[in-house]
Design a protein around this motif. Structure first.
Motif, PDB file in Angstrom:
ATOM      1  N   ALA A  11      -9.254  10.858  -3.463  1.00  0.00           N
ATOM      2  CA  ALA A  11      -9.151   9.449  -3.863  1.00  0.00           C
ATOM      3  C   ALA A  11      -8.171   8.703  -2.961  1.00  0.00           C
ATOM      4  CB  ALA A  11      -8.717   9.344  -5.325  1.00  0.00           C
ATOM      5  N   ALA A  12      -7.044   9.338  -2.642  1.00  0.00           N
ATOM      6  CA  ALA A  12      -6.049   8.692  -1.782  1.00  0.00           C
ATOM      7  C   ALA A  12      -6.616   8.408  -0.394  1.00  0.00           C
ATOM      8  CB  ALA A  12      -4.802   9.566  -1.675  1.00  0.00           C
ATOM      9  N   LEU A  13      -7.477   9.293   0.078  1.00  0.00           N
ATOM     10  CA  LEU A  13      -8.073   9.117   1.404  1.00  0.00           C
ATOM     11  C   LEU A  13      -9.337   8.260   1.379  1.00  0.00           C
ATOM     12  CD1 LEU A  13      -7.731  12.803   2.650  1.00  0.00           C
ATOM     13  CD2 LEU A  13      -6.428  10.814   3.476  1.00  0.00           C
ATOM     14  N   GLY A  14      -9.859   8.003   0.171  1.00  0.00           N
ATOM     15  CA  GLY A  14     -11.121   7.277   0.068  1.00  0.00           C
ATOM     16  C   GLY A  14     -12.307   8.144   0.468  1.00  0.00           C
ATOM     17  N   TRP A  15     -12.166   9.457   0.306  1.00  0.00           N
ATOM     18  CA  TRP A  15     -13.208  10.406   0.679  1.00  0.00           C
ATOM     19  C   TRP A  15     -14.044  10.790  -0.520  1.00  0.00           C
ATOM     20  CZ3 TRP A  15     -10.783  14.885   4.034  1.00  0.00           C
ATOM     21  CH2 TRP A  15     -10.406  14.368   5.273  1.00  0.00           C
ATOM     22  N   GLY A  56      -3.575  13.758   6.408  1.00  0.00           N
ATOM     23  CA  GLY A  56      -2.380  13.023   6.021  1.00  0.00           C
ATOM     24  C   GLY A  56      -1.923  13.191   4.596  1.00  0.00           C
ATOM     25  N   ILE A  57      -2.465  14.168   3.893  1.00  0.00           N
ATOM     26  CA  ILE A  57      -2.056  14.403   2.502  1.00  0.00           C
ATOM     27  C   ILE A  57      -0.878  15.365   2.471  1.00  0.00           C
ATOM     28  CG2 ILE A  57      -2.760  15.496   0.318  1.00  0.00           C
ATOM     29  CD1 ILE A  57      -3.965  12.712   0.719  1.00  0.00           C
ATOM     30  N   SER A  72       1.154  10.983   3.755  1.00  0.00           N
ATOM     31  CA  SER A  72       2.342  11.172   4.584  1.00  0.00           C
ATOM     32  C   SER A  72       2.816   9.823   5.102  1.00  0.00           C
ATOM     33  CB  SER A  72       2.046  12.118   5.754  1.00  0.00           C
ATOM     34  OG  SER A  72       1.178  11.482   6.668  1.00  0.00           O
ATOM     35  N   ARG A  73       4.034   9.757   5.500  1.00  0.00           N
ATOM     36  CA  ARG A  73       4.622   8.504   5.973  1.00  0.00           C
ATOM     37  C   ARG A  73       3.979   8.027   7.240  1.00  0.00           C
ATOM     38  NH1 ARG A  73      10.997   8.673   4.580  1.00  0.00           N
ATOM     39  NH2 ARG A  73      10.732   9.565   2.529  1.00  0.00           N
TER      40      ARG A  73
END
Length: 76
Positions: A11-15, A56-57, A72-73
């Motif tokens: 969800a965070a990546l929109g995948w 980037g997670i 990640s930042r």
């Protein structure tokens, strides 16, 4: 990484499941089975986790608030 963290990371990546399966080089059914809570070989879980981390997670361990994920930042 547990099944909830996997869904949260997607969800965070929109995948979607297809995106993760391509990046992790596993079948979509493998992703679905994992997110349903079915046991997978540790090497398969590691493959999925590696793909998410490469995107980037960051996985957050349970530290009083439960396990989680964050971008990640270095993410835009």
């Amino acid at each position: 990484m547990n099944q909830v963290q996997c869904r949260m990371a997607r969800a965070a990546l929109g995948w979607g499941v297809l995106d993760l399966s391509k990046e992790a080089r596993v079948s979509t059914q493998t992703i679905v089975r994992f997110e349903r809570g079915e046991a997978l070989k540790q090497s398969t879980v590691d493959q999925i986790r590696t793909a998410l981390e490469a995107a980037g997670i960051e996985f957050i361990p349970e530290n009083g608030g439960g396990p989680g994920v964050r971008l990640s930042r270095n993410q835009n």
